[in-house]
Enzyme design. Structure first.
Site, short mmCIF file in Angstrom:
data_model
loop_
_atom_site.label_atom_id
_atom_site.label_comp_id
_atom_site.label_asym_id
_atom_site.label_seq_id
_atom_site.Cartn_x
_atom_site.Cartn_y
_atom_site.Cartn_z
N GLY A 1 6.21 1.17 3.28
CA GLY A 1 6.60 0.22 4.31
C GLY A 1 5.54 -0.77 4.72
O GLY A 1 5.77 -1.58 5.62
N HIS A 2 4.38 -0.74 4.08
CA HIS A 2 3.28 -1.61 4.53
C HIS A 2 2.63 -2.36 3.39
O HIS A 2 2.33 -1.78 2.33
CB HIS A 2 2.21 -0.78 5.24
N ALA A 3 2.38 -3.64 3.63
CA ALA A 3 1.66 -4.45 2.65
C ALA A 3 0.23 -3.92 2.54
O ALA A 3 -0.30 -3.31 3.48
CB ALA A 3 1.66 -5.90 3.08
N PHE B 1 0.84 -1.20 0.00
CA PHE B 1 0.00 0.00 0.00
C PHE B 1 0.88 1.25 0.00
O PHE B 1 0.77 2.08 -0.88
CB PHE B 1 -0.98 0.04 1.17
N ASP B 2 1.75 1.35 1.01
CA ASP B 2 2.71 2.45 0.96
C ASP B 2 4.12 1.87 1.06
O ASP B 2 4.28 0.64 1.00
CB ASP B 2 2.42 3.52 2.03
#
Ligand SMILES: *[C@@H]1O[C@H](CO)[C@@H](O)[C@H](O)[C@H]1NC(C)=O
Ligand SMILES: *[C@@H]1O[C@H](CO)[C@@H](O)[C@H](O)[C@H]1NC(C)=O
Ligand SMILES: *[C@@H]1O[C@H](CO)[C@@H](O)[C@H](O)[C@H]1NC(C)=O
Ligand SMILES: *[C@@H]1O[C@H](CO)[C@@H](O)[C@H](O)[C@H]1NC(C)=O
Length: 179
Positions: free
Chosen positions: A128-130, A125-126
């Site tokens: 650092g995040h899935a 998504f961004d």
């Protein structure tokens, strides 16, 4: 871990460290062009995860009743990044939301940033995040097991295991918090 065991903990679920070098955030920070992962980050993460895995085996041999699982976040997310279509994703090297070469930073933090139209097509998504969809697949690996990514037990199996109970711990004179 030993302190928690002393306090009565018997079931330990570990998630190892993810593929840091392949996160859009770090590829961008390290100015990697061409999409390749940052090898030095991948290497230290693999070393950490190998040590973690070895330590759990050691603890199980030392501590009676110690039960554990390792969710291999590193390998499972890596597999999604390398074979996105296997999981129904189109894009795995660039995040849905952010700025820069990999949309690796500043999602929602600056006035103008890019946002993809369908996050379900993205592993990240961004920076650092899935994405929610990727996390849903990962949580299924964790809970149900049945894949090479969670061992030696699934979270469901660990949860359902009957271990030394709180009652036994309360009757133990090593009780840390006397009633
Ligand atoms: C990446 O590039 C920026 C801007 O040129 C620079 O400030 C930064 O130090 C670079 N980062 C690395 C890890 O080389
Ligand atoms: C973990 O244990 C395996 C098997 O004994 C060994 O080959 C490996 O080098 C160990 N990992 C680390 C990081 O020490
Ligand atoms: C992702 O794949 C689907 C199905 O093949 C397609 O309809 C869609 O346009 C693709 N999206 C992108 C961003 O490539
Ligand atoms: C664990 O204990 C509960 C309650 O005594 C029992 O209902 C359950 O069948 C046990 N589960 C296993 C896997 O032995």
């Amino acid at each position: 871990m030993k302190e928690i065991y002393e306090m009565g903990g018997r079931k330990f679920a570990f998630q190892n460290v993810g593929p840091l070098g392949c996160l859009p955030e770090f590829k961008q920070q390290y100015n990697h062009s061409g999409g390749a992962c940052v090898e030095v980050l991948q290497a230290i993460t693999s070393l950490h995860n190998s040590l973690l895995s070895n330590v759990t085996v050691e603890l199980q041999s030392q501590l009676s009743g110690f039960q554990y699982l390792i969710f291999d976040f590193f390998s499972s997310l890596n597999d999604m990044i390398n074979y996105p279509t296997k999981y129904g994703f189109n894009v795995s090297k660039i995040a849905c939301c952010g700025i820069g070469l990999y949309r690796g930073s500043e999602c929602g933090r600056v006035k103008e940033y890019e946002l993809c139209s369908n996050p379900n097509e993205y592993v990240f998504f961004d920076g650092g995040h899935a994405s929610e969809r990727a996390n849903s697949i990962l949580s299924n690996f964790l809970w149900n097991g049945g894949s090479e990514f969670t061992w030696p037990l699934s979270m469901k199996q660990l949860y359902e295991l009957n271990s030394t109970t709180a009652i036994e711990i309360l009757s133990n004179d090593k009780l840390l918090f006397p009633m």
